[in-house]
Design a protein around this motif. Structure first.
Motif, PDB file in Angstrom:
ATOM      1  N   UNK A   8       0.835  -1.206   0.000  1.00 33.12           N
ATOM      2  CA  UNK A   8       0.000   0.000   0.000  1.00 33.12           C
ATOM      3  C   UNK A   8       0.871   1.258   0.000  1.00 33.12           C
ATOM      4  N   UNK A   9       1.939   1.253   0.786  1.00 35.32           N
ATOM      5  CA  UNK A   9       2.833   2.414   0.835  1.00 35.32           C
ATOM      6  C   UNK A   9       3.505   2.636  -0.517  1.00 35.32           C
ATOM      7  N   UNK A  10       3.896   1.566  -1.169  1.00 37.07           N
ATOM      8  CA  UNK A  10       4.531   1.670  -2.478  1.00 37.07           C
ATOM      9  C   UNK A  10       3.559   2.235  -3.520  1.00 37.07           C
ATOM     10  N   UNK A  11       2.306   1.747  -3.493  1.00 37.29           N
ATOM     11  CA  UNK A  11       1.304   2.237  -4.435  1.00 37.29           C
ATOM     12  C   UNK A  11       0.983   3.703  -4.184  1.00 37.29           C
ATOM     13  N   UNK A  12       0.879   4.088  -2.905  1.00 34.93           N
ATOM     14  CA  UNK A  12       0.583   5.481  -2.564  1.00 34.93           C
ATOM     15  C   UNK A  12       1.703   6.401  -3.018  1.00 34.93           C
ATOM     16  N   UNK A  13       2.950   5.978  -2.836  1.00 30.06           N
ATOM     17  CA  UNK A  13       4.070   6.828  -3.257  1.00 30.06           C
ATOM     18  C   UNK A  13       4.121   6.943  -4.775  1.00 30.06           C
ATOM     19  N   UNK A  14       3.753   5.889  -5.474  1.00 28.58           N
ATOM     20  CA  UNK A  14       3.728   5.936  -6.941  1.00 28.58           C
ATOM     21  C   UNK A  14       2.652   6.920  -7.414  1.00 28.58           C
ATOM     22  N   UNK A  15       1.487   6.882  -6.800  1.00 33.22           N
ATOM     23  CA  UNK A  15       0.407   7.799  -7.167  1.00 33.22           C
ATOM     24  C   UNK A  15       0.812   9.241  -6.858  1.00 33.22           C
TER      25      UNK A  15
END
Length: 120
Positions: A8-15
């Motif tokens: 989730x943290x990785x996806x949020x940082x990508x967004x």
């Protein structure tokens, strides 16, 4: 394999990286949802300050909502954050859904914010 929290943290940082690339100085409407509540805040990343915020935990909303975890509650938060943003002089934002899919409560909040006068 990465844990759910790391994914989730990785996806949020990508967004957020994609959003900051196209923001052009506009503030960011950041949304977070938990299993019981939903939160929204408008953040000026240049100055590093929160311009407006709303959640289902606000006293005015909490008394009118049956639960903080449904589309109706998300729409009420979207409308409230739009009102507070226009009072703060913000009319254009970029939408930051974080690690959450643009569906259900996130979409209801976004639609209500648009109806409330925010442009994104």
């Amino acid at each position: 394999m990465a844990s759910r929290k790391e994914a989730l943290a990785k996806r949020a940082s990508r967004v957020r990286r994609q959003i900051k690339a196209v923001a052009n100085g506009r503030p960011r409407l950041s949304v977070h949802r938990s299993s019981k509540n939903i939160y929204a805040q408008i953040i000026d990343d240049v100055a590093g300050v929160t311009l407006a915020a709303a959640s289902t935990l606000d006293a005015g909303l909490r008394s009118t909502l049956k639960t903080g975890a449904d589309k109706g509650a998300a729409a009420a938060v979207g409308k409230l954050v739009a009102e507070r943003a226009t009072a703060a002089g913000v009319s254009e934002v970029v939408f930051d859904r974080g690690a959450f899919v643009y569906h259900g409560r996130i979409k209801a909040l976004a639609d209500a914010a648009r109806e409330g006068g925010l442009s994104f």
